[in-house]
Design an enzyme around this catalytic site. Sequence first.
Site, PDB file in Angstrom:
ATOM      1  N   GLU A 139      -0.681 -10.854   2.857  1.00  0.00           N
ATOM      2  CA  GLU A 139      -0.427 -10.019   4.038  1.00  0.00           C
ATOM      3  C   GLU A 139      -0.744 -10.801   5.303  1.00  0.00           C
ATOM      4  OE1 GLU A 139      -2.961  -6.715   3.099  1.00  0.00           O
ATOM      5  OE2 GLU A 139      -1.341  -5.582   2.153  1.00  0.00           O
ATOM      6  N   LYS A 162      -7.570   6.378   9.346  1.00  0.00           N
ATOM      7  CA  LYS A 162      -7.849   4.923   9.394  1.00  0.00           C
ATOM      8  C   LYS A 162      -8.359   4.481  10.770  1.00  0.00           C
ATOM      9  CE  LYS A 162      -5.933   4.702   5.273  1.00  0.00           C
ATOM     10  NZ  LYS A 162      -4.809   3.816   5.013  1.00  0.00           N
ATOM     11  N   GLY A 218       0.823  -1.208   0.000  1.00  0.00           N
ATOM     12  CA  GLY A 218       0.000   0.000   0.000  1.00  0.00           C
ATOM     13  C   GLY A 218       0.856   1.256   0.000  1.00  0.00           C
ATOM     14  N   SER A 219       0.200   2.400  -0.072  1.00  0.00           N
ATOM     15  CA  SER A 219       0.932   3.664  -0.235  1.00  0.00           C
ATOM     16  C   SER A 219       1.706   4.038   1.036  1.00  0.00           C
ATOM     17  CB  SER A 219      -0.040   4.785  -0.608  1.00  0.00           C
ATOM     18  OG  SER A 219      -1.012   4.950   0.408  1.00  0.00           O
ATOM     19  N   GLY A 231       0.216  -1.437   6.458  1.00  0.00           N
ATOM     20  CA  GLY A 231      -0.825  -0.434   6.653  1.00  0.00           C
ATOM     21  C   GLY A 231      -2.151  -1.105   6.964  1.00  0.00           C
ATOM     22  N   ALA A 232      -3.204  -0.303   6.945  1.00  0.00           N
ATOM     23  CA  ALA A 232      -4.564  -0.833   7.140  1.00  0.00           C
ATOM     24  C   ALA A 232      -5.551   0.122   6.488  1.00  0.00           C
ATOM     25  CB  ALA A 232      -4.893  -0.976   8.626  1.00  0.00           C
ATOM     26  N   ASP A 233      -6.692  -0.412   6.115  1.00  0.00           N
ATOM     27  CA  ASP A 233      -7.756   0.468   5.608  1.00  0.00           C
ATOM     28  C   ASP A 233      -8.569   1.042   6.769  1.00  0.00           C
ATOM     29  OD1 ASP A 233      -7.429   0.134   2.689  1.00  0.00           O
ATOM     30  OD2 ASP A 233      -7.733  -1.966   3.218  1.00  0.00           O
ATOM     31  N   GLY A 292      -5.795  -3.006  -1.226  1.00  0.00           N
ATOM     32  CA  GLY A 292      -4.867  -3.202  -2.348  1.00  0.00           C
ATOM     33  C   GLY A 292      -4.862  -4.628  -2.874  1.00  0.00           C
TER      34      GLY A 292
HETATM   35  O1  DER Z   1      -4.380  -3.414   1.043  1.00  0.00           O
HETATM   36  C1  DER Z   1      -3.913  -3.270   2.191  1.00  0.00           C
HETATM   37  O2  DER Z   1      -4.175  -4.033   3.139  1.00  0.00           O
HETATM   38  C2  DER Z   1      -3.084  -2.055   2.464  1.00  0.00           C
HETATM   39  O3  DER Z   1      -2.225  -2.262   3.564  1.00  0.00           O
HETATM   40  C3  DER Z   1      -4.068  -0.948   2.777  1.00  0.00           C
HETATM   41  O4  DER Z   1      -4.888  -1.411   3.747  1.00  0.00           O
HETATM   42  C4  DER Z   1      -3.394   0.328   3.223  1.00  0.00           C
HETATM   43  O5  DER Z   1      -3.094   0.993   2.073  1.00  0.00           O
HETATM   44  P1  DER Z   1      -2.749   2.561   2.114  1.00  0.00           P
HETATM   45  O6  DER Z   1      -1.533   2.673   3.024  1.00  0.00           O
HETATM   46  O7  DER Z   1      -2.442   2.883   0.682  1.00  0.00           O
HETATM   47  O8  DER Z   1      -3.954   3.275   2.658  1.00  0.00           O
END
Ligand code: DER
Length: 223
Positions: free
Chosen positions: A107, A125, A33-34, A86-88, A101
């Site tokens: 993951e 988030k 993810g970003s 990361g996490a949504d 993603g």
């Molecule tokens: O797809 C995922 O699980 C990513 O970790 C997403 O949850 C976080 O992506 P972001 O850092 O681009 O918001």
Amino acid sequence: QDQSKLKQAVAQAAVEEIRSDLARDTILGVGSGSTVNCFIEALAALRGDFAGAVASSTETERRLKAIGIEVFDLNQAGTLSVYVDGADEIDGDFAMIKGGGAALTREKIVAACARRFVCIADGSKHVRQLGGFPLPIEVIPMARSHVAREMVKLGFSPVYRQGVVTDNGNQIIDLYDQLIDDARDLETRINQIAGVVSNGLFAHRGADLLLLGTAEGVQRLTP
Ligand code: DER
């Protein structure tokens, strides 16, 4: 501060957080993810202080290799000291919705092999209750309609993520229109449905540390 600055701040905080754990033979777990992309850039500063990383997606693998970090097969890596991702969404119990993603299955696998899960996220988030973000499920293509019908019975509105094929050759259904009351129970129930490969609820195994980027700075939160 705009979101990219928050992502860079938590990425840098994660590098500082893991720095003391690193030894020459350390292999890190790295998500997708970003926000993780900012972490990978920041990780370049520690190159040479650790052996390499296991990547949770082909995109992450490409980015790690691009900055000269060796990428290992998980079957060679064994137990990882730390997994950074990361996490949504992440709630007060450090349960997460992930999979925005489409890398949720790998993951979850890499996270399962790590002693510590460090979640890096910008403040948007952090939620009181999971489910505002649509919950992704990875499904075997032939089972897509069956799983969708089962999810309707559970009160969700399933939407097929058109045109997306995961690193494992499977498809994604996103579940809308229902907040989640018991994330651990729902994570288990979804996994029982024939054709489900994995789902984006990380409740049975949540994060062990949250580095949260806010306008007031990076908050370091533990369960
Ligand atoms: O797809 C995922 O699980 C990513 O970790 C997403 O949850 C976080 O992506 P972001 O850092 O681009 O918001």
